[in-house]
Design an enzyme around this catalytic site. Sequence first.
Site, mmCIF file in Angstrom:
data_model
loop_
_atom_site.group_PDB
_atom_site.id
_atom_site.type_symbol
_atom_site.label_atom_id
_atom_site.label_comp_id
_atom_site.label_asym_id
_atom_site.label_seq_id
_atom_site.Cartn_x
_atom_site.Cartn_y
_atom_site.Cartn_z
ATOM 1 N N TYR A 45 -3.191 63.954 3.660
ATOM 2 C CA TYR A 45 -3.140 63.240 2.140
ATOM 3 C C TYR A 45 -4.195 63.053 1.614
ATOM 4 C CZ TYR A 45 -1.140 58.800 2.741
ATOM 5 O OH TYR A 45 0.076 57.367 2.867
ATOM 6 N N GLU A 47 -5.243 61.308 -1.837
ATOM 7 C CA GLU A 47 -5.122 60.149 -3.293
ATOM 8 C C GLU A 47 -5.750 60.712 -3.540
ATOM 9 O OE1 GLU A 47 -5.640 56.021 -0.966
ATOM 10 O OE2 GLU A 47 -3.480 55.693 -0.504
ATOM 11 N N ASP A 193 12.045 62.229 -22.414
ATOM 12 C CA ASP A 193 13.000 62.117 -20.621
ATOM 13 C C ASP A 193 13.793 63.434 -20.823
ATOM 14 O OD1 ASP A 193 13.667 61.470 -18.013
ATOM 15 O OD2 ASP A 193 13.970 59.608 -18.397
ATOM 16 N N THR A 219 12.845 65.279 -14.288
ATOM 17 C CA THR A 219 12.321 65.252 -12.810
ATOM 18 C C THR A 219 12.092 67.085 -12.825
ATOM 19 O OG1 THR A 219 15.499 65.607 -13.055
ATOM 20 C CG2 THR A 219 14.310 63.334 -13.119
ATOM 21 N N LYS A 222 16.692 69.179 -10.939
ATOM 22 C CA LYS A 222 18.010 69.275 -11.574
ATOM 23 C C LYS A 222 17.842 70.533 -12.797
ATOM 24 C CE LYS A 222 17.820 63.786 -12.373
ATOM 25 N NZ LYS A 222 18.260 63.542 -13.314
ATOM 26 N N ARG A 228 13.133 67.287 -4.858
ATOM 27 C CA ARG A 228 12.889 66.491 -5.968
ATOM 28 C C ARG A 228 11.675 66.105 -5.860
ATOM 29 N NH1 ARG A 228 18.202 65.175 -4.512
ATOM 30 N NH2 ARG A 228 17.521 63.485 -6.190
HETATM 31 C C1 LIG Z 1 17.735 61.736 -13.019
HETATM 32 C C2 LIG Z 1 17.496 61.422 -13.807
HETATM 33 C C3 LIG Z 1 16.052 59.538 -14.097
HETATM 34 C C4 LIG Z 1 15.923 59.557 -12.693
HETATM 35 O O1 LIG Z 1 15.002 60.350 -11.459
HETATM 36 P P1 LIG Z 1 15.442 59.860 -10.083
HETATM 37 O O2 LIG Z 1 14.787 61.323 -9.622
HETATM 38 O O3 LIG Z 1 17.115 59.588 -9.459
HETATM 39 O O4 LIG Z 1 14.914 59.030 -10.227
HETATM 40 C C5 LIG Z 1 15.534 59.595 -15.111
HETATM 41 N N1 LIG Z 1 15.915 59.415 -16.598
HETATM 42 C C6 LIG Z 1 16.555 60.870 -16.567
HETATM 43 C C7 LIG Z 1 17.136 61.195 -17.393
HETATM 44 C C8 LIG Z 1 17.548 61.417 -15.336
HETATM 45 O O5 LIG Z 1 19.022 61.690 -15.575
#
Ligand SMILES: *Cc1c(COP(=O)(O)O)cnc(C)c1O
Length: 408
Positions: A45, A47, A193, A219, A222, A228
Site C-alpha cells: 500500500y 497512498e 488523449d 493509456t 495500447k 493496463r
Molecule cells: C482506450 C482509451 C481510453 C480508455 O482507456 P481504458 O483503459 O479502457 O479506460 C480513453 N481514451 C481513449 C482515446 C482511448 O483510446
Amino acid sequence: MDKKIFSLLKKERERQRWTLMLIPSENYTYPEVRKVVGSVLMHKYAEGYPGRRYYQGMEFVDQIEKEAISRAQALFGVPFVNVQPYSGSPANSAVYFALLEPGKDTIMGLALSHGGHLTHGHPKITFSGKFFPSVQYFLKEQPPFFDFQEILDTALKYRPKIIVVGTTAFPRLLPWRQFTQIAQKVGAYLLADISHIAGLIVGGAHPSPVPYADIITSTTHKTLRGPRGALIMVTKKGLEKDPKLGEKINRAVFPGLQGGPHLHTIAGIAVALKKAANKEFRAYAKQIVTNARVLAEELKNKGFSLVTGGTDNHLLVVDLRNLGIDGKEAAERLEKEGLVVNANTIPNDPRPPSRPSGIRLGTPAVTARGMKEKEMKIIAQMIADVLKKNQSVKEKVKALLASFPVDF
Ligand SMILES: *Cc1c(COP(=O)(O)O)cnc(C)c1O
C-alpha cells in the site's frame, strides 16, 4: 490449484497465440512487464506520492514510482507526470475533476460515433456527460476531416472549459496546432488523449501534441505495449497557463478519485517506458504505420471501402455497406477463422451501435509479432476470402502465426 481459472487462463493464452490480434487497442506486452506486474509489488500500500505517503515501508517503492515518472518525463518531454491512474478512463476523470466544476463547466469532445471515446463528454450514459455539461464535434468525409470553422463556432457557442482531442477509430494524423488555436480563442484547456497513439508518438511515427496541448492523457497498454494503466502529463505550456496544474491533477487522482496506487502496474509502466526509449521501438512504431498502410491499400485493391480512404496511423476502418453485411456479422465470421477484429461505427452510421456498418482493424499486435508488408498482403487476402468468397482460412491463419511465435 484453481483448476477452473488456470485452465481458462491456459486456453486464453493459446487463443492469443493462435489468432491474429487485429484489434487496434490491443497489444502484446513484454515478458519483463508481465513479470513485475505479477510480482510482490502487488502486496504494497502506498497512498500518497513519493516522499509524501500515508504508509510506512516506502524505501523501494518510492524509488520505483520516481523512476517511472522521470522516464515518462524524458520520453515525452514534459515537466509533470502522474503515473497512478488505474486506467485511461480514470485518468480522464481525474483531469475533469481537477479542472472543472461539476454541473457548470463544459467538456467538448469528438462524438463517440465519429471515433471519440466515451469519456470525452459522451452524454447521458457516461460520468463525463452526466456530471458535466458536454458538447460534441463531428468528422467530415473529406480531408482534413475536421471542419475547424464549425468546431470553432461550436466552441464559441458553448464555451467549453476543456476541449478534448483524442480518438479510438480515426485513421489519420491529429491536427494539434489547429485545435490549440481554437482552444486559445475560447480560453479552454486543450486535453490531448493519446491513448491509442502514444507508442507512435514516442516512436516518431505521429506528431507529438506536447508543443500544443496543456494536458495529455494516455493509456499505457495500447501502442505503448505496457501494462493496463495510464499517465497524466502536463506540458510546459500547461504549466505556464496554470503553475498549479500538476498539483491539482495529483490531488484529483489521490485522494480525489483513487486510493492506493497499483505499484506493480507502475513498475510495469517504467519497464515499458524504458523499452519505448530504445532505437528498436522507433523501428517498431514506423513498421506499425507501414503495415497499416499496406493492409489498407491491399484491402482497397480488393474492393473494400475505407473510412477516410486509407490510414496514416496504426488502424483502419472498413465501411462494409457495399458488401451487404454489417460489422458485427463480419467480425463474427472473421473470428471463426481466427482473425480477431471489432465491429465499429462509421461516421453518420445508418445502423445502430450494436450492429454498426464497419469493422476496425489495427496492426500494433501483429507488428509486435514481427510481421511486415508481406504478411499484411496475406492478411488482406484472407479477409477478402472470408468476407467476399465465404472461404475458410483457418489453416492459413495458423500457418502464418506459426512463423511468428510469441514469448509467453
Ligand atoms: C482506450 C482509451 C481510453 C480508455 O482507456 P481504458 O483503459 O479502457 O479506460 C480513453 N481514451 C481513449 C482515446 C482511448 O483510446
